[in-house]
Write an enzyme that holds these catalytic residues in place. Structure first.
Site, PDB file in Angstrom:
ATOM      1  N   TYR A   7       6.809  -8.683   8.259  1.00  0.00           N
ATOM      2  CA  TYR A   7       6.526  -7.272   8.463  1.00  0.00           C
ATOM      3  C   TYR A   7       6.832  -6.852   9.897  1.00  0.00           C
ATOM      4  O   TYR A   7       6.791  -7.669  10.820  1.00  0.00           O
ATOM      5  CB  TYR A   7       5.039  -6.981   8.225  1.00  0.00           C
ATOM      6  CG  TYR A   7       4.520  -7.301   6.855  1.00  0.00           C
ATOM      7  CD1 TYR A   7       4.499  -6.334   5.853  1.00  0.00           C
ATOM      8  CD2 TYR A   7       4.034  -8.575   6.544  1.00  0.00           C
ATOM      9  CE1 TYR A   7       4.007  -6.627   4.584  1.00  0.00           C
ATOM     10  CE2 TYR A   7       3.538  -8.873   5.283  1.00  0.00           C
ATOM     11  CZ  TYR A   7       3.529  -7.897   4.307  1.00  0.00           C
ATOM     12  OH  TYR A   7       3.044  -8.186   3.053  1.00  0.00           O
ATOM     13  N   ASP A  58      -6.137   1.870   8.248  1.00  0.00           N
ATOM     14  CA  ASP A  58      -4.762   2.360   8.371  1.00  0.00           C
ATOM     15  C   ASP A  58      -4.786   3.884   8.428  1.00  0.00           C
ATOM     16  O   ASP A  58      -5.855   4.510   8.498  1.00  0.00           O
ATOM     17  CB  ASP A  58      -3.865   1.836   7.239  1.00  0.00           C
ATOM     18  CG  ASP A  58      -4.238   2.385   5.866  1.00  0.00           C
ATOM     19  OD1 ASP A  58      -5.161   3.224   5.761  1.00  0.00           O
ATOM     20  OD2 ASP A  58      -3.606   1.973   4.878  1.00  0.00           O
ATOM     21  N   ARG A  84      -3.290  -4.777   8.081  1.00  0.00           N
ATOM     22  CA  ARG A  84      -4.291  -3.792   8.522  1.00  0.00           C
ATOM     23  C   ARG A  84      -5.421  -4.473   9.287  1.00  0.00           C
ATOM     24  O   ARG A  84      -5.918  -3.949  10.294  1.00  0.00           O
ATOM     25  CB  ARG A  84      -4.879  -3.066   7.315  1.00  0.00           C
ATOM     26  CG  ARG A  84      -4.020  -1.971   6.746  1.00  0.00           C
ATOM     27  CD  ARG A  84      -4.783  -1.211   5.671  1.00  0.00           C
ATOM     28  NE  ARG A  84      -4.813  -1.901   4.386  1.00  0.00           N
ATOM     29  CZ  ARG A  84      -5.715  -1.663   3.434  1.00  0.00           C
ATOM     30  NH1 ARG A  84      -6.693  -0.786   3.649  1.00  0.00           N
ATOM     31  NH2 ARG A  84      -5.658  -2.289   2.279  1.00  0.00           N
ATOM     32  N   ASP A 120       0.839  -1.194   0.000  1.00  0.00           N
ATOM     33  CA  ASP A 120       0.000   0.000   0.000  1.00  0.00           C
ATOM     34  C   ASP A 120       0.878   1.251   0.000  1.00  0.00           C
ATOM     35  O   ASP A 120       2.029   1.215   0.471  1.00  0.00           O
ATOM     36  CB  ASP A 120      -0.892   0.025   1.242  1.00  0.00           C
ATOM     37  CG  ASP A 120      -1.954  -1.067   1.221  1.00  0.00           C
ATOM     38  OD1 ASP A 120      -2.350  -1.481   0.116  1.00  0.00           O
ATOM     39  OD2 ASP A 120      -2.379  -1.496   2.310  1.00  0.00           O
TER      40      ASP A 120
END
Length: 205
Positions: free
Chosen positions: A69, A83, A176, A41
């Protein structure tokens, strides 16, 4: 110009789309056959693996690899996109901060094979249309669940309202959604404030 074939590991900055990076590489290498192995994103940063030339035939195989991540979730507020990109749609007041043991227990519930609801603002197709397009038109409805695998999740730091944690997961996992659902486990709204992808298969930051 000599043909270029191979992988380029890009540390994507915040604010660029994955498509922006592909376009930049195409211009720099003067070739059209360029793709990426897993969208990040615009608000996310970190490892974006770019394939050029004949290496594009391996993209599907690379996309199936595990991804790692480091994420920062914020408790006490929720956003439309789950987010930092979306408008705030809920805030909580009079909060009693969860203790660190509660946070660890809540995170542990996400490890393994789980059912996950993708964000309303995502590229998932619903009735043949991208979910984010429906959401922008105010037509967002229930999102279909999907089965994903979280191989490992670990708390790195906690200082209310911030929770920093690491995730190693399968293709198709929305961090998210983990941030949003982590808040729900703790009885609070929550959203993903920042995300850094540190590895895609063998390619690392």
């Amino acid at each position: 110009m000599t043909a270029v074939h191979g992988f380029l590991v890009v540390d994507k900055p915040r604010g660029m789309t994955s498509h922006d990076v592909v376009g930049l590489v195409r211009r720099q290498l003067h070739i059209r056959r360029v793709g990426h192995a897993g969208t990040l994103d615009p608000a996310a940063e970190g490892v974006l693996v770019i394939a050029a030339g004949r290496a594009t035939t391996l993209i599907d195989r690379l996309q199936a690899q595990r991804k790692q991540y480091v994420a920062r979730a914020v408790l006490g507020a929720a956003s439309a996109s789950d987010d930092i990109e979306g408008p705030v749609v809920e805030t909580a007041s009079g909060i009693t901060p969860p203790d660190v043991a509660d946070v660890r227990r809540a995170l542990a519930t996400f490890q393994g094979e789980i059912e996950q609801v993708p964000p309303a603002y995502s590229a998932v197709k619903v009735d043949g249309q991208r979910a984010y397009r429906r959401a922008r038109l105010g037509e967002a409805g229930p999102m279909p669940t999907r089965r994903v695998v979280v191989h490992a999740v670990e708390l790195i730091a906690y200082a209310f309202p911030d929770i920093i944690f690491s995730v190693e997961c399968s293709k198709g996992t929305y961090v998210r959604s983990i941030a949003r659902d982590l808040g729900a486990q703790l009885g609070l709204p929550a959203y993903l404030h920042s995300l850094v992808r540190v590895a895609v298969g063998p390619f690392t930051l």
